[in-house]
Design an enzyme around this catalytic site. Structure first.
Site, PDB file in Angstrom:
ATOM      1  N   GLY A  48       0.717  -1.285  -0.062  1.00  0.00           N
ATOM      2  CA  GLY A  48       0.079   0.070  -0.016  1.00  0.00           C
ATOM      3  C   GLY A  48       0.802   1.237   0.129  1.00  0.00           C
ATOM      4  N   CYS A  49       2.111   1.217  -0.349  1.00  0.00           N
ATOM      5  CA  CYS A  49       2.938   2.402  -0.190  1.00  0.00           C
ATOM      6  C   CYS A  49       3.251   2.653  -2.145  1.00  0.00           C
ATOM      7  CB  CYS A  49       4.177   1.888   0.309  1.00  0.00           C
ATOM      8  SG  CYS A  49       4.056   1.822   2.109  1.00  0.00           S
TER       9      CYS A  49
END
Length: 135
Positions: A48-49
């Site tokens: 999720g980065c």
């Protein structure tokens, strides 16, 4: 890592605008120690980065945690360095009580970031809290 959270607070208090804070975030990316290639594995990666981010930790006999990490992006790596500085040398209980987002707002960082970078920071914070609580 040389800096502690108090020193980091002093530095960011002296920076008057976003461009100065942005430059300092990039400089902070350089304070992270070299991250071993063998640690760049899926289980150490944070989902999720915007960029790939890896995070590992050690716990000493006094239950004090020390985190290390890396990212492919300079900004994300600098933000990771800030979170690591805020988390390092604390017990799991102290990490659970740390309001990382409050600190980032005090540094006048969080509101200047895109939604996707804010989400990535949130994912890094959640991983640190999870690792601390599980061990």
């Amino acid at each position: 890592m040389e800096l502690n959270s108090t020193e980091l607070r002093i530095i960011f208090d002296q920076l008057s605008n976003w461009q100065d804070r942005y430059r300092h975030i990039i400089q902070l990316a350089k304070v992270l120690p070299n991250f071993p290639e063998e640690q760049r594995i899926i289980s150490n990666q944070i989902e999720g980065c915007e960029n790939k981010v890896w995070l590992t930790y050690k716990k000493n006999s006094k239950q004090i945690l020390t985190f290390t990490g890396d990212s492919e992006g300079r900004i994300v790596k600098g933000l990771l360095a800030i979170i690591i500085i805020l988390a390092n040398n604390k017990t799991a209980e102290q990490i659970a009580q740390t309001d990382f987002l409050f600190e980032l707002k005090a540094f006048k960082i969080i509101d200047e970031l895109s939604q996707s970078r804010q989400l990535g920071l949130y994912n890094i914070i959640q991983r640190i809290k999870l690792l601390a609580s599980n061990h």
